[in-house]
Design an enzyme around this catalytic site. Sequence first.
Site, PDB file in Angstrom:
ATOM      1  N   GLU A  93      47.188  36.131  33.349  1.00 19.37           N
ATOM      2  CA  GLU A  93      46.122  35.391  34.026  1.00 19.37           C
ATOM      3  C   GLU A  93      45.063  36.312  34.611  1.00 19.37           C
ATOM      4  OE1 GLU A  93      47.937  33.856  37.971  1.00 19.37           O
ATOM      5  OE2 GLU A  93      49.550  34.018  36.519  1.00 19.37           O
ATOM      6  N   CYS A 106      39.195  39.485  38.597  1.00 21.67           N
ATOM      7  CA  CYS A 106      40.472  40.084  38.963  1.00 21.67           C
ATOM      8  C   CYS A 106      41.330  40.071  37.706  1.00 21.67           C
ATOM      9  CB  CYS A 106      41.083  39.222  40.075  1.00 21.67           C
ATOM     10  SG  CYS A 106      42.727  39.715  40.528  1.00 21.67           S
ATOM     11  N   CYS A 113      55.887  42.325  36.217  1.00 20.32           N
ATOM     12  CA  CYS A 113      55.785  43.525  37.057  1.00 20.32           C
ATOM     13  C   CYS A 113      57.197  43.923  37.464  1.00 20.32           C
ATOM     14  CB  CYS A 113      54.964  43.178  38.307  1.00 20.32           C
ATOM     15  SG  CYS A 113      54.714  44.576  39.436  1.00 20.32           S
ATOM     16  N   CYS A 117      58.061  43.171  44.830  1.00 16.01           N
ATOM     17  CA  CYS A 117      57.642  42.722  46.170  1.00 16.01           C
ATOM     18  C   CYS A 117      58.112  41.276  46.393  1.00 16.01           C
ATOM     19  CB  CYS A 117      56.120  42.817  46.309  1.00 16.01           C
ATOM     20  SG  CYS A 117      55.499  44.502  46.135  1.00 16.01           S
ATOM     21  N   CYS A 120      55.619  38.179  46.055  1.00 24.17           N
ATOM     22  CA  CYS A 120      54.713  38.136  44.903  1.00 24.17           C
ATOM     23  C   CYS A 120      55.331  37.437  43.700  1.00 24.17           C
ATOM     24  CB  CYS A 120      54.313  39.569  44.528  1.00 24.17           C
ATOM     25  SG  CYS A 120      53.157  39.623  43.149  1.00 24.17           S
ATOM     26  N   CYS A 334      48.342  36.005  42.613  1.00 25.63           N
ATOM     27  CA  CYS A 334      48.831  36.640  41.389  1.00 25.63           C
ATOM     28  C   CYS A 334      50.111  36.022  40.860  1.00 25.63           C
ATOM     29  CB  CYS A 334      49.172  38.113  41.616  1.00 25.63           C
ATOM     30  SG  CYS A 334      48.491  38.825  43.034  1.00 25.63           S
TER      31      CYS A 334
HETATM   32  N1  SAH Z   1      50.498  45.788  42.090  1.00 28.01           N
HETATM   33  C1  SAH Z   1      49.251  45.876  42.793  1.00 28.01           C
HETATM   34  C2  SAH Z   1      48.370  44.667  42.561  1.00 28.01           C
HETATM   35  C3  SAH Z   1      48.994  43.442  43.139  1.00 28.01           C
HETATM   36  S1  SAH Z   1      48.088  42.036  43.532  1.00 28.01           S
HETATM   37  C4  SAH Z   1      49.509  46.050  44.284  1.00 28.01           C
HETATM   38  O1  SAH Z   1      50.649  45.938  44.699  1.00 28.01           O
HETATM   39  O2  SAH Z   1      48.568  46.326  45.028  1.00 28.01           O
HETATM   40  C5  SAH Z   1      46.978  42.370  44.806  1.00 28.01           C
HETATM   41  C6  SAH Z   1      47.420  42.089  46.226  1.00 28.01           C
HETATM   42  O3  SAH Z   1      47.927  40.777  46.462  1.00 28.01           O
HETATM   43  C7  SAH Z   1      48.494  43.050  46.691  1.00 28.01           C
HETATM   44  O4  SAH Z   1      48.149  43.540  47.963  1.00 28.01           O
HETATM   45  C8  SAH Z   1      49.705  42.166  46.794  1.00 28.01           C
HETATM   46  O5  SAH Z   1      50.655  42.703  47.650  1.00 28.01           O
HETATM   47  C9  SAH Z   1      49.095  40.873  47.260  1.00 28.01           C
HETATM   48  N2  SAH Z   1      49.917  39.682  47.044  1.00 28.01           N
HETATM   49  C10 SAH Z   1      50.831  39.444  46.103  1.00 28.01           C
HETATM   50  N3  SAH Z   1      51.391  38.237  46.254  1.00 28.01           N
HETATM   51  C11 SAH Z   1      50.805  37.678  47.332  1.00 28.01           C
HETATM   52  C12 SAH Z   1      50.956  36.433  48.002  1.00 28.01           C
HETATM   53  N4  SAH Z   1      51.827  35.530  47.592  1.00 28.01           N
HETATM   54  N5  SAH Z   1      50.172  36.199  49.085  1.00 28.01           N
HETATM   55  C13 SAH Z   1      49.271  37.123  49.502  1.00 28.01           C
HETATM   56  N6  SAH Z   1      49.096  38.308  48.924  1.00 28.01           N
HETATM   57  C14 SAH Z   1      49.859  38.594  47.845  1.00 28.01           C
END
Ligand code: SAH
Length: 347
Positions: A93, A106, A113, A117, A120, A334
């Site tokens: 996406e 984006c 991944c 986390c 996420c 994401c």
């Molecule tokens: N792998 C990269 C890109 C991830 S997405 C990274 O970790 O930075 C970009 C941002 O969105 C990251 O800061 C991630 O931690 C955050 N993110 C992911 N899921 C989320 C959610 N459910 N709510 C808010 N932020 C989120």
Amino acid sequence: MDKTDLKSLEIEELEEIFLKLGEKKYRAAQAFKWMHQKMVSSIDDITELPQGLRDKLNSNYRVSNLKIAERLDSKQDDTIKYLFVLDDGNVIESVMMKYKHGTSVCLSTQVGCRMGCEFCASTKSGLVRHLLPGEILEQFYQIQKEQNISISNVVLMGSGEPLDNYNNVMKFFKIIHDKNGQNLGYRHITISTCGLVPRIFDLADEGIPINLSISLHSPFDEERKKIMPIAKKYSIREIMEACSYYIAKTNRRVTFEYTLIKDVNDHQKDALEIVKLLKGMLCHVNLIPLNTIKEFSHTKSNEKSVLKFKDILLKNGINTTIRREMGADVNAACGQLRRDYIERGYS
Ligand code: SAH
């Protein structure tokens, strides 16, 4: 899928291929322009190349091509979410956001991944595979073509950890920056990472002034470990050292992303510790309200605590903004859309 993707290659690599095929070097520049300026989807569409050469290329090469599986337009703002099908049937996406100063996209860098986390959605089924440079570029090209616009900014904040797909992401940067392609300035590109420390050092040494964004989410190692497994490998101190090196090398301001989770990382002590950590650094904090997902039982911090958190940072001299919740009605966080799509059984 075994054929090499020409869209993933830098111009010098294309030149080598054309020379090996007994062709003139300038053909490579022509092919590059058609793929990255005209954004064609197949070798046959590169009509500047003679038919015989296109046939020759088709037998050993291909050109990455993404298809739009779904498009969701937000009713709240100018956010559009795209779900793309890759040549092998996997789905990824991307999100397009229109701002006053331009259009930002984006992009995803991996299918799934492996960073794990807790909050996420992208990581919930692990890593399926890395995206090729051509597949990262294609998200940009498809949106640009579909919207008939010129995209001004790119953020690698979709699914995946960009620094875990380091070589392909570097190629993506070089190709999108190439004057024979989109000619996008490095300052219009942002990479977001959960903190792969050695790769941050590598990135600093590349000599490309892109914006670096770090997903911090807690200023305490022990707390961070509970929500981000990568914290078990690299400490916050190591991340800070890498960031200082990045700033020294690029002179770019680093952004720290901080997703506020109610009663987990939104206390006053968290804000004060962030101040200690970042004081004096060329940086900026972006507070993100948690986008709730069903696999994570926590909720977002209430508005009052978000404002209080921001206030503490600002009063202590830390540049801070709150990210607008764009496209919340189209599952813009994401990985959410992809998971929904897979769970609905379409793929
Ligand atoms: N792998 C990269 C890109 C991830 S997405 C990274 O970790 O930075 C970009 C941002 O969105 C990251 O800061 C991630 O931690 C955050 N993110 C992911 N899921 C989320 C959610 N459910 N709510 C808010 N932020 C989120």
